[in-house]
Design a protein around this motif. Structure first.
Motif, mmCIF file in Angstrom:
data_model
loop_
_atom_site.group_PDB
_atom_site.id
_atom_site.type_symbol
_atom_site.label_atom_id
_atom_site.label_comp_id
_atom_site.label_asym_id
_atom_site.label_seq_id
_atom_site.Cartn_x
_atom_site.Cartn_y
_atom_site.Cartn_z
ATOM 1 N N ARG A 75 -15.886 44.451 65.514
ATOM 2 C CA ARG A 75 -15.088 43.186 66.308
ATOM 3 C C ARG A 75 -14.071 42.709 65.229
ATOM 4 O O ARG A 75 -14.778 42.323 64.357
ATOM 5 C CB ARG A 75 -16.020 42.411 66.949
ATOM 6 C CG ARG A 75 -15.147 41.221 67.497
ATOM 7 C CD ARG A 75 -16.171 40.191 68.200
ATOM 8 N NE ARG A 75 -17.133 40.993 69.380
ATOM 9 C CZ ARG A 75 -18.121 40.296 69.617
ATOM 10 N NH1 ARG A 75 -18.470 39.151 69.361
ATOM 11 N NH2 ARG A 75 -19.009 40.751 70.498
ATOM 12 N N GLN A 76 -12.883 42.774 65.572
ATOM 13 C CA GLN A 76 -11.849 42.256 64.824
ATOM 14 C C GLN A 76 -11.292 40.961 65.404
ATOM 15 O O GLN A 76 -11.060 40.945 66.411
ATOM 16 C CB GLN A 76 -10.586 43.204 64.516
ATOM 17 C CG GLN A 76 -10.912 44.471 63.546
ATOM 18 C CD GLN A 76 -9.709 45.387 63.840
ATOM 19 O OE1 GLN A 76 -9.248 45.740 64.836
ATOM 20 N NE2 GLN A 76 -9.597 46.121 62.757
ATOM 21 N N SER A 77 -11.330 39.943 64.650
ATOM 22 C CA SER A 77 -11.086 38.463 65.255
ATOM 23 C C SER A 77 -9.797 38.090 64.914
ATOM 24 O O SER A 77 -9.408 37.043 65.484
ATOM 25 C CB SER A 77 -12.290 37.433 64.629
ATOM 26 O OG SER A 77 -12.078 37.527 63.297
ATOM 27 N N THR B 214 -1.294 45.631 61.709
ATOM 28 C CA THR B 214 0.272 45.584 61.356
ATOM 29 C C THR B 214 0.803 44.168 60.839
ATOM 30 O O THR B 214 1.643 44.231 60.292
ATOM 31 C CB THR B 214 1.094 45.892 62.217
ATOM 32 O OG1 THR B 214 0.714 45.327 63.737
ATOM 33 C CG2 THR B 214 0.551 47.395 62.812
ATOM 34 N N ALA B 215 -0.143 43.081 61.204
ATOM 35 C CA ALA B 215 0.405 41.952 60.618
ATOM 36 C C ALA B 215 -0.750 40.924 60.403
ATOM 37 O O ALA B 215 -1.872 41.257 61.266
ATOM 38 C CB ALA B 215 1.170 41.250 61.702
ATOM 39 N N LEU B 216 -0.656 40.106 59.346
ATOM 40 C CA LEU B 216 -1.728 39.111 59.182
ATOM 41 C C LEU B 216 -2.875 39.666 58.271
ATOM 42 O O LEU B 216 -3.094 39.229 57.158
ATOM 43 C CB LEU B 216 -2.278 38.369 60.476
ATOM 44 C CG LEU B 216 -3.387 37.351 60.082
ATOM 45 C CD1 LEU B 216 -2.724 35.989 59.077
ATOM 46 C CD2 LEU B 216 -3.905 36.569 61.300
ATOM 47 N N GLY B 217 -3.629 40.685 58.716
ATOM 48 C CA GLY B 217 -4.955 41.091 58.383
ATOM 49 C C GLY B 217 -5.957 40.865 59.085
ATOM 50 O O GLY B 217 -6.116 39.864 60.258
ATOM 51 N N GLY B 218 -7.118 41.626 59.155
ATOM 52 C CA GLY B 218 -7.837 41.614 60.180
ATOM 53 C C GLY B 218 -9.471 41.337 59.750
ATOM 54 O O GLY B 218 -9.920 41.970 59.035
ATOM 55 N N SER B 219 -9.922 40.080 60.047
ATOM 56 C CA SER B 219 -11.261 39.818 59.581
ATOM 57 C C SER B 219 -12.205 40.417 60.829
ATOM 58 O O SER B 219 -11.995 40.706 61.928
ATOM 59 C CB SER B 219 -11.137 38.313 59.770
ATOM 60 O OG SER B 219 -10.531 37.431 58.795
ATOM 61 N N LEU B 220 -13.544 40.382 60.503
ATOM 62 C CA LEU B 220 -14.592 41.374 61.093
ATOM 63 C C LEU B 220 -15.534 40.262 61.234
ATOM 64 O O LEU B 220 -16.100 39.533 60.472
ATOM 65 C CB LEU B 220 -14.897 42.584 60.298
ATOM 66 C CG LEU B 220 -13.868 43.376 59.753
ATOM 67 C CD1 LEU B 220 -14.717 44.737 59.215
ATOM 68 C CD2 LEU B 220 -12.943 43.912 60.854
ATOM 69 N N THR C 132 -19.305 36.896 59.195
ATOM 70 C CA THR C 132 -17.662 37.180 59.021
ATOM 71 C C THR C 132 -17.277 37.899 57.898
ATOM 72 O O THR C 132 -17.446 37.213 56.632
ATOM 73 C CB THR C 132 -16.722 36.280 59.501
ATOM 74 O OG1 THR C 132 -17.144 35.715 60.654
ATOM 75 C CG2 THR C 132 -15.418 36.140 59.420
ATOM 76 N N LEU C 133 -16.239 38.794 57.888
ATOM 77 C CA LEU C 133 -15.905 39.536 56.677
ATOM 78 C C LEU C 133 -14.342 38.977 56.742
ATOM 79 O O LEU C 133 -13.687 39.635 57.503
ATOM 80 C CB LEU C 133 -16.138 40.708 56.599
ATOM 81 C CG LEU C 133 -15.735 41.650 55.327
ATOM 82 C CD1 LEU C 133 -16.245 43.240 55.430
ATOM 83 C CD2 LEU C 133 -14.202 41.803 54.778
ATOM 84 N N THR C 134 -14.068 38.039 55.867
ATOM 85 C CA THR C 134 -12.608 37.611 55.905
ATOM 86 C C THR C 134 -11.967 38.506 55.503
ATOM 87 O O THR C 134 -11.711 38.917 54.210
ATOM 88 C CB THR C 134 -12.585 36.078 55.268
ATOM 89 O OG1 THR C 134 -13.541 35.389 55.959
ATOM 90 C CG2 THR C 134 -11.305 35.603 55.662
#
Length: 659
Positions: free
Chosen positions: A120-122, A54-60, A82-84
């Motif tokens: 895993r979302q970082s 819901t905010a910023l965006g999720g890197s994996l 990492t998938l940014t």
């Protein structure tokens, strides 16, 4: 016994939600393979999921997919690169290879199958995933003498050409499968509906999609998170194996909970079923044909950019069942109602893909055209066209799904047209170039097959924000990977957001379409080849690279004899019309050398060909002496006659240039 090859699909029931960084099982399925397996050639699982950030965006970071059969140990596949994120919502896609696992562990005719997923979302707020879906693809060689066999048929289902309505609406009818599928003694093993769509979150209101067949009960997805107003391409799998009744037809209903959401969905019903191959006399043939890409521009009016595909049908009594074109659009901004698409001479239809100008992945659409063509034995041609006034489209990539029934061939339906899929793989780390070395596409009918279509199905996911201007596929024929030859190219202009970008890249014209083709400049798809995928710029996870081959192995023998020879080497050539260019020239105005053989002196000869609905020519050369049969008088003492055997017949009249 003959060894054949096929691809079957099994869809898993959806995993509604997946907690962040938690290894979780999807609902279990059972996999059925009733034939004797000669070899597993390519087995993989495709996973799709929608984040709820819901905010910023999720890197994996860590992305794990595990698989096991029965209660055996899991095989684990993990990618920790990492998938940014790009500041938007993400619909994730991956394909993982389990060929060696199946080769080692498959026994009997059925086994349970479990798949686990962990992501895993970082970064980001409100971590986790919705709508986790999986499809298992199995390409294997088998003994075609088996009485009970299994197959997968993809059935096009039409959908809206704009956003989903907010009330239950029917767009198509699912036929009664018991009668639509003509084979005898059917047992349905896995049935699922695929919906690929543009979520089109121009506002920040979450929405769901609901599906129903007639009034059997509503199935609703989890929400598509819209906090970041991202127009993302998403895939949903609805397993209906225990839901559908197969003895009656059903209206296909689909709608959304919020207006102006999920535009232009691509929909298909995938049915995997066993049947009695021995007693069945009529067969359902289901094939995919990848179209050349279309580069578009604001042409407008009645002028359409078009692409053509040919299909050689040699089964008796072909009858059209369903035909649809599935397309992906690349461009920036909304695709307005001034964009029209069409099949053949049918009236075109307008499509509208509105979005927030933040596009994560390709934009989907489809169009049905069952009545556009009446199939015939021999060469059939299919035409798709698009026109637009919007100026936002860079290119269109697409493929046909064609279902047609026919009589069963005397050698069994294993020789019929079919589409087989081979996963080359995916790259582990981010890459500018994807390479897959020493890959051969196994076709068990080594001496007699006809390739109708050869293509690359590519899904790549960008990391971070960048825009690519084009994509090129090159193939090297030697072990040192030198001198790669470009075989497919397409412009590709998308938004700079993370998403699943699907490409369908046809390179049929670069391959020898049958083993006897004398054009040595073309590559042999069954050879060990090295594949390279080269975007113009940017870093990608090349999550899926699949070679799709549509072919049949129905062949005929052209028999003949030579007399009047001087006793030297006689070079004999078979000529036929170049059907690949028959759109642009009348039949018979251009002939090609289609196959060669030779013999010493007088005597019999034979050649293999793959169509007995059109005439062929035979020429013979011994030194400076030439003979032509039977279109004009021989210029030497040669006497050339055709034999029987059910093959092509000699042409009566006409002319051919002898070179």
């Amino acid at each position: 016994m003959a060894t054949r090859v096929k691809t079957v699909q099994f869809g898993f029931p959806v995993l509604p939600t997946l907690a962040n960084d938690t290894l979780t099982n999807l609902p279990q399925i059972t996999v059925y393979i009733p034939e004797t397996v000669v070899a597993f050639r390519s087995v993989w699982v495709e996973i799709t999921a929608d984040d709820i950030i819901t905010a910023l965006g999720g890197s994996l970071t860590t992305k794990t997919v595990n698989l096991r059969l029965n209660t055996l140990s899991y095989q684990s596949t993990t990618n920790g690169n990492t998938l940014t994120h790009s500041g938007e919502n993400m619909s994730w896609f991956t394909a993982r290879d389990f060929t060696s696992y199946f080769s080692t562990n498959w026994t009997g005719t059925s086994m349970t199958c479990d798949v686990q997923v962990q992501i895993r979302q970082s970064t980001g707020s409100t971590l986790g995933w919705n709508n986790v879906c999986a499809v298992l693809y199995i390409t294997y060689e088998y003994d075609d003498t088996a009485t009970t066999q299994i197959k997968t048929v993809e059935i096009p289902l039409d959908g809206p050409k704009t956003s989903l309505p907010t009330v239950k609406t029917s767009y198509d009818t699912i036929p009664a499968l018991d009668t639509y599928l003509p084979e005898n003694s059917k047992t349905y093993r896995n049935i699922f509906i695929v919906v690929e769509h543009n979520t089109n979150t121009a506002d920040t209101t979450d929405h769901t999609i609901s599906l129903e067949l007639s009034s059997l009960g509503v199935h609703t997805t989890q929400i598509y998170e819209a906090a970041l107003a991202t127009a993302r391409k998403s895939t949903y799998i609805w397993n209906i194996t225990s839901y559908i009744t197969t003895n009656t037809s059903h209206t296909f209903n689909i709608w959304a909970s919020v207006a102006n959401k999920s535009h232009c969905p691509q929909v298909k019903l995938v049915v995997t079923y066993e049947y009695n191959a021995g007693t069945s006399t009529t067969i359902m043939n289901s094939v995919r044909i990848t179209a050349p890409y279309i580069g578009t521009y604001p042409n407008g009016g009645t002028y359409y950019n078009v692409v053509y595909n040919n299909l050689n049908i040699q089964e008796e009594n072909p009858l059209m069942s369903r035909l649809a074109f599935y397309g992906n659009i690349y461009g920036v901004g909304a695709i307005g109602s001034t964009t029209s698409v069409g099949i053949g001479a049918l009236s075109p239809v307008d499509i509208t893909i509105a979005n927030s100008n933040v596009i994560a992945g390709s934009m989907t659409f489809m169009v049905r055209g069952d009545s556009a063509y009446t199939l015939q034995r021999g060469f059939n041609q299919f035409v798709f066209g698009i026109t637009t006034n919007t100026g936002t489209i860079c290119s269109v990539h697409g493929y046909w799904i064609l279902n047609y029934t026919s009589s069963k061939h005397s050698s069994g339906d294993g020789v019929h047209n079919k589409t087989v899929l081979y996963l080359l793989g995916g790259t582990g780390p981010l890459a500018i170039i994807a390479s897959f070395t020493n890959r051969s596409i196994p076709i068990p009918e080594t001496s007699a097959y006809y390739l109708n279509n050869v293509s690359l199905l590519l899904t790549c996911v960008n990391s971070g924000t960048h825009i690519t201007s084009s994509i090129t596929v090159a193939i090297s024929r030697n072990t040192s990977n030198t001198n790669p030859e470009p075989v497919a190219f397409a412009p590709f202009l998308g938004d700079s957001e993370v998403g699943a970008n699907d490409f369908y890249l046809d390179f049929t014209s670069k391959c020898r379409q049958y083993p006897q083709e004398p054009d040595t400049g073309k590559m042999i798809i069954t050879d060990s080849l090295n594949y390279f995928i080269l975007p113009a710029q940017g870093l990608y996870f090349f999550e899926k690279t699949v070679v799709a081959v549509t072919y049949h192995s129905i062949s005929y023998t052209v028999n003949g004899s030579i007399s009047g020879s001087s006793g030297g080497t006689v070079d004999i050539r078979l000529h036929t019309v170049d059907f690949q260019t028959r759109t642009f020239a009348p039949i018979g105005t251009r002939s090609i050398n289609a196959a060669n053989t030779s013999r010493t002196g007088d005597g019999a000869f034979s050649l293999t060909w793959y169509d007995n609905t059109n005439n062929v020519y035979i020429t013979a050369v011994e030194g400076s002496n030439r003979a032509l049969s039977p279109t004009q008088s021989p210029t030497s003492s040669f006497s050339i006659t055709f034999g029987g055997g059910g093959g092509p017949t000699a042409i009566i009249g006409g002319r051919i240039n002898i070179t």
